[in-house]
Design an enzyme around this catalytic site. Structure first.
Site, PDB file in Angstrom:
ATOM      1  N   LYS A 151      -3.884  20.864  -8.838  1.00 55.88           N
ATOM      2  CA  LYS A 151      -3.399  22.261  -9.449  1.00 55.88           C
ATOM      3  C   LYS A 151      -2.825  21.063 -10.558  1.00 55.88           C
ATOM      4  CE  LYS A 151      -2.506  25.856  -6.203  1.00 55.88           C
ATOM      5  NZ  LYS A 151      -1.385  26.670  -5.807  1.00 55.88           N
ATOM      6  N   ASP A 208     -11.782   9.622  -3.072  1.00 58.01           N
ATOM      7  CA  ASP A 208     -12.686  10.833  -3.131  1.00 58.01           C
ATOM      8  C   ASP A 208     -13.431  11.389  -4.048  1.00 58.01           C
ATOM      9  OD1 ASP A 208     -11.080  11.475  -0.941  1.00 58.01           O
ATOM     10  OD2 ASP A 208     -12.578  13.518  -0.784  1.00 58.01           O
ATOM     11  N   ASP A 248      10.013   6.883  -0.124  1.00 55.43           N
ATOM     12  CA  ASP A 248       8.938   8.077  -1.031  1.00 55.43           C
ATOM     13  C   ASP A 248       8.920   6.884  -2.097  1.00 55.43           C
ATOM     14  OD1 ASP A 248       9.629   9.702  -3.571  1.00 55.43           O
ATOM     15  OD2 ASP A 248       8.493  11.286  -2.018  1.00 55.43           O
ATOM     16  N   ASP A 255      -3.339  11.888  -1.939  1.00 51.63           N
ATOM     17  CA  ASP A 255      -3.006  13.288  -2.488  1.00 51.63           C
ATOM     18  C   ASP A 255      -3.796  13.935  -3.889  1.00 51.63           C
ATOM     19  OD1 ASP A 255      -2.967  15.937  -2.753  1.00 51.63           O
ATOM     20  OD2 ASP A 255      -1.434  15.597  -1.256  1.00 51.63           O
ATOM     21  N   GLU A 271       0.248  -1.216  -0.167  1.00 54.30           N
ATOM     22  CA  GLU A 271      -0.083  -0.206  -0.241  1.00 54.30           C
ATOM     23  C   GLU A 271       0.451   1.567  -0.072  1.00 54.30           C
ATOM     24  OE1 GLU A 271      -3.579   2.728   2.543  1.00 54.30           O
ATOM     25  OE2 GLU A 271      -2.547   0.969   3.306  1.00 54.30           O
ATOM     26  N   GLU A 318       4.779   4.720   3.817  1.00 50.43           N
ATOM     27  CA  GLU A 318       4.174   6.206   3.910  1.00 50.43           C
ATOM     28  C   GLU A 318       6.271   6.781   4.115  1.00 50.43           C
ATOM     29  OE1 GLU A 318       2.899   9.830   4.591  1.00 50.43           O
ATOM     30  OE2 GLU A 318       1.387   7.854   3.881  1.00 50.43           O
TER      31      GLU A 318
END
Length: 215
Positions: A122, A154, A96, A118, A44, A69
């Site tokens: 933009k 979402d 990363d 995330d 994940e 993470e």
């Protein structure tokens, strides 16, 4: 979202040291040795506070899970959640996503989970999205033909962007849902974000992308 610094974070990480892989580059091609078996590996990317990955590791003991993470003040919470469960099939990396090829050989990963990444809204930030071509090319170096990426979000705009990216980069899409919680998909394990969003009545978008191999 700004993350608050956790008190004594480094000390807390060390207390969960059996789960934390500090030098993942040393295990490239050797993850089966780390887990002590030949079970498939699922990762994940962006595991957050660990609800999803901990529940998956409990639910599927014959699969090896790796939570990745980049923010140590977040992953420490996940590790502290996992540690008392005694999960032998779960490990954590502070890393990363751009460096994954340094940690895994081709074919070492069977499935990649991207949960509520995330959206980097933009246009000039598009290359930071975890479903951008640059990242999909990295994932191709971890997966074999026929392996999977499971993606949930979402954010409708990110979902549409991701569908286009998968199509352009030789992934076959299935199980496409624009309202996951009102679909017939039965194998859903929720993240912290997902639980919050679903309680607010927000739709959750999901797709399974199958890697078809280099063209």
């Amino acid at each position: 979202m700004r993350v608050r610094k956790k008190k004594n974070c480094d000390i807390r990480l060390e207390k969960s040291g059996s789960l934390w892989i500090k030098n993942p580059q040393d295990l490239k091609g050797k993850w089966a040795e780390e887990f002590g078996n030949q079970n498939p590996i699922h990762i994940e990317i962006g595991s957050g506070k660990g609800k999803f990955i901990c529940e998956m590791a409990e639910k599927y003991p014959d699969i090896n899970f790796i939570a990745i993470e980049v923010v140590k003040d977040v992953i420490v919470i996940a590790m502290e959640k996992a540690e008392p469960k005694g999960l032998k099939n779960l490990r954590f990396l502070i890393a990363d996503a751009g460096n994954l090829c340094d940690y895994f050989e081709k074919g070492e990963v069977k499935r990649i989970y991207l949960n509520f990444s995330d959206p980097w809204k933009k246009r000039k930030q598009a290359k930071r999205r975890l479903t951008h071509k640059n990242f999909l090319d990295i994932y191709k170096n971890l997966l074999n033909n026929g392996d999977f990426i499971w993606f949930k979000t979402d954010n409708k705009a990110l979902f549409e962007f991701s569908l286009n990216s998968f199509a352009e980069e030789n992934f076959k899409m299935s199980e496409i849902s624009f309202d996951l919680h009102n679909s017939d998909f039965e194998d859903n394990v929720m993240t912290e974000y997902e639980t919050r969003f679903s309680e607010q009545g927000m739709p959750i978008y999901r797709v399974c992308a199958t890697y078809l191999g280099w063209e």
